[in-house]
Write a protein that holds these residues in place. Sequence first.
Motif, PDB file in Angstrom:
ATOM      1  N   TYR A 262      45.877  37.155  36.810  1.00 10.57           N
ATOM      2  CA  TYR A 262      46.312  38.511  36.524  1.00 10.57           C
ATOM      3  C   TYR A 262      45.188  39.458  36.928  1.00 10.57           C
ATOM      4  CZ  TYR A 262      49.933  41.253  34.084  1.00 10.57           C
ATOM      5  OH  TYR A 262      50.984  42.080  33.777  1.00 10.57           O
ATOM      6  N   ALA A 263      45.262  40.692  36.494  1.00 15.76           N
ATOM      7  CA  ALA A 263      44.196  41.670  36.716  1.00 15.76           C
ATOM      8  C   ALA A 263      43.800  42.258  35.377  1.00 15.76           C
ATOM      9  CB  ALA A 263      44.667  42.782  37.652  1.00 15.76           C
ATOM     10  N   GLY A 264      42.603  42.830  35.326  1.00 15.82           N
ATOM     11  CA  GLY A 264      42.174  43.527  34.137  1.00 15.82           C
ATOM     12  C   GLY A 264      42.868  44.869  34.009  1.00 15.82           C
ATOM     13  N   SER A 265      42.544  45.583  32.928  1.00 12.25           N
ATOM     14  CA  SER A 265      43.218  46.854  32.686  1.00 12.25           C
ATOM     15  C   SER A 265      42.290  47.825  31.985  1.00 12.25           C
ATOM     16  CB  SER A 265      44.475  46.646  31.838  1.00 12.25           C
ATOM     17  OG  SER A 265      44.121  46.258  30.520  1.00 12.25           O
ATOM     18  N   SER A 266      42.709  49.071  31.981  1.00 13.77           N
ATOM     19  CA  SER A 266      42.062  50.118  31.202  1.00 13.77           C
ATOM     20  C   SER A 266      43.127  50.766  30.331  1.00 13.77           C
ATOM     21  CB  SER A 266      41.422  51.156  32.120  1.00 13.77           C
ATOM     22  OG  SER A 266      42.415  51.787  32.920  1.00 13.77           O
TER      23      SER A 266
ATOM     24  N   GLY B 138      51.608  37.109  42.454  1.00 14.93           N
ATOM     25  CA  GLY B 138      52.018  35.789  41.976  1.00 14.93           C
ATOM     26  C   GLY B 138      51.802  35.570  40.496  1.00 14.93           C
ATOM     27  N   ALA B 139      51.981  36.620  39.678  1.00 14.37           N
ATOM     28  CA  ALA B 139      51.755  36.472  38.246  1.00 14.37           C
ATOM     29  C   ALA B 139      52.947  35.797  37.579  1.00 14.37           C
ATOM     30  CB  ALA B 139      51.509  37.839  37.614  1.00 14.37           C
ATOM     31  N   ARG B 140      52.663  35.065  36.519  1.00 15.57           N
ATOM     32  CA  ARG B 140      53.746  34.520  35.700  1.00 15.57           C
ATOM     33  C   ARG B 140      53.474  34.743  34.215  1.00 15.57           C
ATOM     34  NH1 ARG B 140      56.337  30.617  33.022  1.00 15.57           N
ATOM     35  NH2 ARG B 140      54.542  29.272  32.655  1.00 15.57           N
TER      36      ARG B 140
ATOM     37  N   PRO C 229      48.129  38.489  30.264  1.00 13.18           N
ATOM     38  CA  PRO C 229      47.136  38.389  29.197  1.00 13.18           C
ATOM     39  C   PRO C 229      47.701  38.884  27.869  1.00 13.18           C
ATOM     40  CG  PRO C 229      46.723  40.316  30.531  1.00 13.18           C
ATOM     41  CD  PRO C 229      47.868  39.605  31.181  1.00 13.18           C
ATOM     42  N   TRP C 230      46.998  38.608  26.810  1.00 10.01           N
ATOM     43  CA  TRP C 230      47.381  39.081  25.487  1.00 10.01           C
ATOM     44  C   TRP C 230      46.914  40.517  25.304  1.00 10.01           C
ATOM     45  CZ3 TRP C 230      50.556  36.222  22.548  1.00 10.01           C
ATOM     46  CH2 TRP C 230      50.585  34.825  22.736  1.00 10.01           C
TER      47      TRP C 230
ATOM     48  N   ARG D 207      38.582  39.621  41.930  1.00 13.05           N
ATOM     49  CA  ARG D 207      37.270  39.413  41.311  1.00 13.05           C
ATOM     50  C   ARG D 207      37.384  38.446  40.141  1.00 13.05           C
ATOM     51  NH1 ARG D 207      33.643  42.927  42.799  1.00 13.05           N
ATOM     52  NH2 ARG D 207      35.019  42.804  44.598  1.00 13.05           N
ATOM     53  N   TYR D 208      38.518  38.490  39.433  1.00 13.34           N
ATOM     54  CA  TYR D 208      38.709  37.519  38.349  1.00 13.34           C
ATOM     55  C   TYR D 208      38.872  36.109  38.909  1.00 13.34           C
ATOM     56  CZ  TYR D 208      39.226  41.134  34.745  1.00 13.34           C
ATOM     57  OH  TYR D 208      39.006  42.156  33.862  1.00 13.34           O
TER      58      TYR D 208
END
Length: 858
Positions: free
Chosen positions: A205-209, A229-231, A234-235, A371-372
């Motif tokens: 996934y990607a991070g967030s703000s 390609g996410a499935r 994150p929580w 980057r993750y």
Amino acid sequence: MRGTLVLAGVLALAAVSGPPVIAAPAAAGDVTADISRNPATGIFELTVQKAGRVVLPASPLGIRTATADLTTGLRETARSTRVVNETYRMTTGKRLDRAVQHTETRISLADTGNARFDLVLRVAPDGVAYRYELQAATDVLSEASAFAIPGNASAWLMDYSPQHENQRFRTTAGGAALREYGNPSLFQIGQDFVLLTESNVDGRYAGSSLVHTGGGRYQVQLKDQRVLGARIGPWRTMIVGDLATVTESTLVDDLADPSRISDTSWIRPGKVAWSWLSEHSSPSDFERQRVYVDFAARNGWPYALVDEGWSSQWVPELTRYARAKGVDILLWYHWNSVDTADERKREFDLLQAWGVKGVKVDFMESDSQSRYQFYDAILAETAQRHLMINFHGSTIPHGLARAWPHLLTMEAVHGAEQLPQPNGNPIQPFTRNVVGSMDFTPVSLEVGPRVASIAHEIALPVVFESGWTHFADKPEAYGRFPEALRFLNQVPTVWHQTELVNGFPGESAVFARRNGDRWFVGGIALGGARTMTVPLSFLGSGSWLVETIKDGSGRSDVVRTTSVHSSADTLSVPVPENGGFAAVICPVTPGRTSCYQPIAQVPDTSLTVTPAGSVTVTPGSSFEVTGSFTNSSMRPLTDVELKPSVPAGWTVTGAPVTATVLRPNAVLNARWTITVPANVSSGGFEVPIAAEYQVPDFPRVHVARTVRGLVPLTGSAYVSDLPFDSATNGWGPVERDMSNGETGGGDGRTLTVAGTTYAKGLGVHAVSDVVISLGGTCRTFTASVGLDDETTSPGSVAFQVVGDGRVLGETGVMRTGTPAAPIAVDLASVQVLSLHVSDGGDGKNFDHADWVNAHLAC
């Protein structure tokens, strides 16, 4: 959290008509989460309550993918509930042993076109979390996820930046500017607190703000416009409760994936001597790094970190020197120099061979999915090689330390490197440090602004939690505050229990942390002089010896006093402006006069090897080496082993020599025959002879000396095809058959000087040295030299060919655009060749230089 909170029952489903409602009562924590469908908008919303008080008003849920808008027009198709009971052990954090008791409900939702996903909700005694699970991998465009915070709620926020190093500040949820803020963000809603963050984010996934869109509504914004390609997402995590519940929470780790490492015996948290902040040039100075190693050994600190500027020419020797003293070496890397699998294999295999135990990787500065994915790769590859890791210029902790327990700390904080005023210190333990170990690099006694008191500074490694604690000042500075140093030598970095005693974000913080039977207390405050209090109710029954460390007069050393208390007492400590205090507390036992424990030291030993000088060998030949290891101390050594290590493909005749016990003044002697392969490459080599032994209070101690030698070069060869004894470079690594490029390996271009291209050569950046052992067998060195055309601005350099320390040929200053100049030197009897490039006297910017067609005839 104080005590153990048990989640009672399962999710209770509303047996009424109308919108579906989910409730999860926690018997001790009284946290409930309600999910309902708003009949006016058709949007599913989340509401969170604490003891019947609404702490998160109805907030939207949903996700948009490349194929479906799963935010409105949804219907429920299935539902299941389970209770999650897990126990796990960490290597770092607020407490080592963890217990998870969550109630989880999975709601299957579908839109009118029958596109489906699962909304998974967790309710815990210390908060609520949810995530989206798609039926199949697809690209995610955005989330509807948002948090509706009451506008008058107090807020402690940080303007978002990808390195997460801005200062946090106090405002209100509704009054904050309409812009991006970083996780975690803290809000006070009436008597309750809510910390918003995310957990279990990795390369899937990607991070967030969090973007404040107005009125206290904070929208989750993904840091990629398209997550590929996410499935499983994150929580989205909400830690809920009073300040003690929030600060002591382990919810972020509890939600993370279980450990991918079964054997964690090699992972060792601890204190670190670190030189970069107090003297930026010191990481390039071998002798100065030895001073830091000696300081660490004297004070029982298990590590020394060599930051930006270290050289492969001397790090192996420094590592051998340090390990013999019970100190392990950690090395700094720019992430660009290890961002490919080939670079990581080359560098980390080398570190393993040297005996380096960990790395600090810096400047990732991105929350993107790619980057993750880098984090995922480097964590897996360092774990495979038993290298511990610290991320700087990084994202915040997302539970990675549970999945990868060799991740000992992360930066993502406005720390001591920023030379900060102390006003941010009492905010960090209630925000950033809640979610994971925080490499603040504390205890600046002489470096920095000197606004916080000495006792405030030495309290920070208790108030702030970090699996590795890198101390910010130099040995001489700590030596001028001996009582402060004695306390630092006692402070562990591993905790069995953590309690918030009192405090408030931005004002003060008092924490008590337990290691074994000892409690460590740290308190810090902002503003004028005051008396800080510590109710000792966290202690058990009986009498306790309390050693209090507080400020002396002015900016002098701290003062330590001793008293006896029970858990019914309150400790009162007067502190000066921007002051603090620390304490060590242990049970009163007969004869015990101090809670301080002795500082362990490795025994004195010596190791001699032969040949003492360099040995020259030919392909297919053999030579003898010997080792003699002496226990010079008055302590017996156990499980002693003495053996050589040879390059791959070489053979050793003779077994390692061992001793179950090596008594004082006893000697262990050994002799081996080393055979060189017939097809061995030319160049310098090393055969380390190492003695390893066991002694209490240390991992296995390693004492090594090296037999050095040379396989002489015969025939002729391009320098870019030969092994280097060492190579140092002013920007990234030395490149073979390409220009210097950027900071990563293999990122150069075709060698080009004044418009002419070349297939063979070395691409370097001033100041640079490439060293090759010749053994006196070579006749000539020839090359053409000049500045590469790849830079955007003119540079200037000077080339030198050095043999056995003598300048054999040089060019004087050359500039960008000048045609390549020929250089040829006689190498008769030269043992060691060095190709040196200096910066031309005007700094090293844009000084990409090329040794084209560099060739040896031998």
